[in-house]
Design a protein around this motif. Sequence first.
Motif, PDB file in Angstrom:
ATOM      1  N   LEU A   1       2.516   1.558  -3.492  1.00  0.00           N
ATOM      2  CA  LEU A   1       1.579   1.972  -4.538  1.00  0.00           C
ATOM      3  C   LEU A   1       1.156   3.429  -4.385  1.00  0.00           C
ATOM      4  CD1 LEU A   1      -0.612  -1.244  -4.816  1.00  0.00           C
ATOM      5  CD2 LEU A   1       0.996  -0.355  -6.516  1.00  0.00           C
ATOM      6  N   THR A   2       0.995   3.884  -3.156  1.00  0.00           N
ATOM      7  CA  THR A   2       0.617   5.289  -2.972  1.00  0.00           C
ATOM      8  C   THR A   2       1.770   6.234  -3.267  1.00  0.00           C
ATOM      9  OG1 THR A   2       1.096   5.137  -0.615  1.00  0.00           O
ATOM     10  CG2 THR A   2      -1.190   4.831  -1.302  1.00  0.00           C
ATOM     11  N   SER A   3       3.007   5.742  -3.156  1.00  0.00           N
ATOM     12  CA  SER A   3       4.155   6.596  -3.472  1.00  0.00           C
ATOM     13  C   SER A   3       4.513   6.550  -4.952  1.00  0.00           C
ATOM     14  CB  SER A   3       5.359   6.199  -2.621  1.00  0.00           C
ATOM     15  OG  SER A   3       5.816   4.921  -3.010  1.00  0.00           O
TER      16      SER A   3
ATOM     17  N   GLY B   1       5.109  -2.227  -5.581  1.00  0.00           N
ATOM     18  CA  GLY B   1       3.819  -2.463  -4.952  1.00  0.00           C
ATOM     19  C   GLY B   1       3.177  -3.753  -5.423  1.00  0.00           C
TER      20      GLY B   1
ATOM     21  N   ALA C   1       0.832  -1.208   0.000  1.00  0.00           N
ATOM     22  CA  ALA C   1       0.000   0.000   0.000  1.00  0.00           C
ATOM     23  C   ALA C   1       0.863   1.253   0.000  1.00  0.00           C
ATOM     24  CB  ALA C   1      -0.931  -0.013   1.210  1.00  0.00           C
ATOM     25  N   VAL C   2       1.927   1.246   0.784  1.00  0.00           N
ATOM     26  CA  VAL C   2       2.828   2.396   0.829  1.00  0.00           C
ATOM     27  C   VAL C   2       3.529   2.579  -0.513  1.00  0.00           C
ATOM     28  CG1 VAL C   2       4.949   3.272   1.892  1.00  0.00           C
ATOM     29  CG2 VAL C   2       3.149   2.297   3.315  1.00  0.00           C
TER      30      VAL C   2
END
Length: 130
Positions: A53-55, A61, A50-51
């Motif tokens: 993919l959000t970055s 991811g 999740a981290v």
Amino acid sequence: MSTSLKLILGLLLIGSLLLAYLAPPPSRQVALRVRGALLVVGLLCYVIAAVALTSGSILAGVLALAIASELVCAAGWLGRGDSPGTDEDDDGGGGGGGGRGPKPPPRDWDWDAFEHAFRRYARDRDRQPV
């Protein structure tokens, strides 16, 4: 990410889910500690995914998601190897009720007859004190 890599990862996930739920359970019980560790690491990989993919790091991811899914599937499959507990007090008494049970329903699935037989069994069975 290329289409072929997406297809491979999708097939890997589907295959892992099918094996985890439909394959025969393991022949021996695996320690709860091992299964718990697999599950915790898998959940941690979901957080990492999740981290990532959000970055904006798509490849990292997706790989973390694939690893997390594999670990959770493995923990689930290994959890199916649990056998029922043994009688640890060694009294040899076993337990359970008598051997009488309701007759199975006929092949044409007459549910009224089945319910009647079950209620008769529940009423007439040998009850053991607690």
